[in-house]
Design a protein around this motif. Structure first.
Motif, PDB file in Angstrom:
ATOM      1  N   PRO A 180       0.845  -0.998  -0.104  1.00 20.08           N
ATOM      2  CA  PRO A 180      -0.051   0.213   0.041  1.00 20.08           C
ATOM      3  C   PRO A 180       0.733   1.319   0.023  1.00 20.08           C
ATOM      4  O   PRO A 180       0.469   2.122  -0.787  1.00 20.08           O
ATOM      5  CB  PRO A 180      -0.726  -0.155   1.320  1.00 20.08           C
ATOM      6  CG  PRO A 180      -0.111  -1.133   2.141  1.00 20.08           C
ATOM      7  CD  PRO A 180       0.300  -2.081   1.053  1.00 20.08           C
ATOM      8  N   VAL A 181       2.070   1.310   0.785  1.00 22.76           N
ATOM      9  CA  VAL A 181       2.998   2.186   0.774  1.00 22.76           C
ATOM     10  C   VAL A 181       3.543   2.727  -0.803  1.00 22.76           C
ATOM     11  O   VAL A 181       3.433   3.924  -1.287  1.00 22.76           O
ATOM     12  CB  VAL A 181       4.239   2.124   1.510  1.00 22.76           C
ATOM     13  CG1 VAL A 181       5.236   3.278   1.548  1.00 22.76           C
ATOM     14  CG2 VAL A 181       3.515   2.101   2.917  1.00 22.76           C
ATOM     15  N   GLU A 182       3.886   1.670  -1.483  1.00 16.72           N
ATOM     16  CA  GLU A 182       4.284   1.699  -2.660  1.00 16.72           C
ATOM     17  C   GLU A 182       3.291   1.996  -3.639  1.00 16.72           C
ATOM     18  O   GLU A 182       3.496   2.871  -4.699  1.00 16.72           O
ATOM     19  CB  GLU A 182       5.074   0.455  -3.188  1.00 16.72           C
ATOM     20  CG  GLU A 182       6.305   0.445  -4.293  1.00 16.72           C
ATOM     21  CD  GLU A 182       5.791   1.206  -5.608  1.00 16.72           C
ATOM     22  OE1 GLU A 182       6.590   1.853  -6.020  1.00 16.72           O
ATOM     23  OE2 GLU A 182       4.822   0.665  -5.998  1.00 16.72           O
ATOM     24  N   LEU A 183       1.872   1.831  -3.515  1.00 17.82           N
ATOM     25  CA  LEU A 183       0.828   1.922  -4.406  1.00 17.82           C
ATOM     26  C   LEU A 183       0.821   3.581  -4.354  1.00 17.82           C
ATOM     27  O   LEU A 183       0.443   4.306  -5.476  1.00 17.82           O
ATOM     28  CB  LEU A 183      -0.306   1.342  -3.734  1.00 17.82           C
ATOM     29  CG  LEU A 183      -1.758   1.705  -4.423  1.00 17.82           C
ATOM     30  CD1 LEU A 183      -1.824   1.232  -5.937  1.00 17.82           C
ATOM     31  CD2 LEU A 183      -2.844   1.047  -3.946  1.00 17.82           C
ATOM     32  N   LEU A 184       0.822   4.350  -3.227  1.00 26.10           N
ATOM     33  CA  LEU A 184       0.474   5.813  -3.141  1.00 26.10           C
ATOM     34  C   LEU A 184       1.634   6.247  -3.678  1.00 26.10           C
ATOM     35  O   LEU A 184       1.414   7.554  -4.268  1.00 26.10           O
ATOM     36  CB  LEU A 184       0.340   6.046  -1.866  1.00 26.10           C
ATOM     37  CG  LEU A 184      -0.944   5.518  -0.967  1.00 26.10           C
ATOM     38  CD1 LEU A 184      -0.997   6.059   0.404  1.00 26.10           C
ATOM     39  CD2 LEU A 184      -2.171   5.875  -1.669  1.00 26.10           C
ATOM     40  N   LEU A 185       2.813   5.854  -3.640  1.00 30.35           N
ATOM     41  CA  LEU A 185       3.818   6.540  -4.201  1.00 30.35           C
ATOM     42  C   LEU A 185       3.905   6.404  -5.614  1.00 30.35           C
ATOM     43  O   LEU A 185       4.353   7.280  -6.236  1.00 30.35           O
ATOM     44  CB  LEU A 185       5.350   5.923  -3.576  1.00 30.35           C
ATOM     45  CG  LEU A 185       5.718   6.031  -2.120  1.00 30.35           C
ATOM     46  CD1 LEU A 185       6.791   5.576  -1.621  1.00 30.35           C
ATOM     47  CD2 LEU A 185       5.802   7.799  -1.877  1.00 30.35           C
TER      48      LEU A 185
END
Length: 250
Positions: free
Chosen positions: A42-47
């Protein structure tokens, strides 16, 4: 927010700016020693979302609806079961399986006329090999499943690599599919409670490092020949698959 997280973001988005993909694999590989995948994706998705928007804007003249529309639909179809498996399933051996698929697709892209040794040398001609619609459809569905599970777009790169003929078209069409898939997955992750406010705050803090890495990567892409960048993308695909296998066997 630690230095390892910042380092992972910079490395991942330099690669993203250069190749148009593989940022998730780089990011996840670096952080996998400290965090579980459900806290990484989820962190990489937003980035990744704004980075895809920037690349699509830059390469908008090279976009082709014939490439990105059918792939977007197939990716969404695969993302739904992938996201449910991410939340509820043990995906270790599935990662290994997909790693082998990624390596196989990468080798097929690198040597489309056959492996360059023995009798296969005679197969290297200037004629182009037509892509099978069934193969491309399978790649599209598997791509969505991989994205839903891990945010990994390696198979998307394999698909787009077979349907585009220059680096701008490759990166632009690949990233517009990522945009569609990311939008769908953000909504899905919120519904499944995978994405929460703490993750949003962390991604916001990391955003400047993502932009810096992306700018460096896009600058480097201008300094390299198109042929060299394309080969680097395919090699990155193969190495990513190997990394996915080894990180889950060892």
């Amino acid at each position: 927010m630690d230095l390892l997280m910042i380092f992972a973001v910079l490395c991942a988005y330099i690669v993203k700016g250069l190749c148009g993909f593989a940022n998730t694999l780089v990011f996840s590989t670096i952080l996998s020693f400290q965090r579980n995948n459900i806290n990484i994706s989820p962190v990489e998705l937003l980035l990744g979302y704004p980075s895809n928007v920037l690349i699509v804007i830059k390469e908008r003249k090279a976009l082709s609806a014939k490439v990105y529309l059918p792939l977007s639909l197939m990716v969404i179809a695969g993302s739904l079961p992938g996201a449910f498996l991410l939340k509820n399933g043990d995906v270790r051996w599935m990662k290994v399986l997909f790693g082998f698929v990624v390596v196989g697709i990468g080798l097929e892209l690198l040597f489309p006329q056959g492996l360059p040794f023995g009798k296969e040398k005679k197969k290297f001609q200037n004629s182009e090999k037509k892509s099978s619609p069934i193969l491309l459809g399978l790649i599209g569905i598997l791509s969505g499943l991989l994205c839903g599970l891990f945010g990994i777009g390696a198979l998307l790169a394999a698909y787009v690599g077979r349907t585009t003929d220059n680096n701008s078209a490759f990166r632009g069409n690949l990233c517009i599919v990522f945009m569609v898939e990311n939008t769908f997955r953000i909504v899905l992750y919120i519904m499944l409670r995978i994405l929460n406010w703490d993750i949003c705050k962390l991604a916001l803090k990391l955003m400047p490092f993502m932009i810096l890495g992306l700018i460096i990567g896009m600058f480097l892409s201008k300094c390299c020949s198109e042929k060299l960048v394309r080969k680097a993308v395919i090699l990155m695909l193969i190495l990513s698959g190997i990394s996915l296998i080894l990180s889950n066997i060892i």
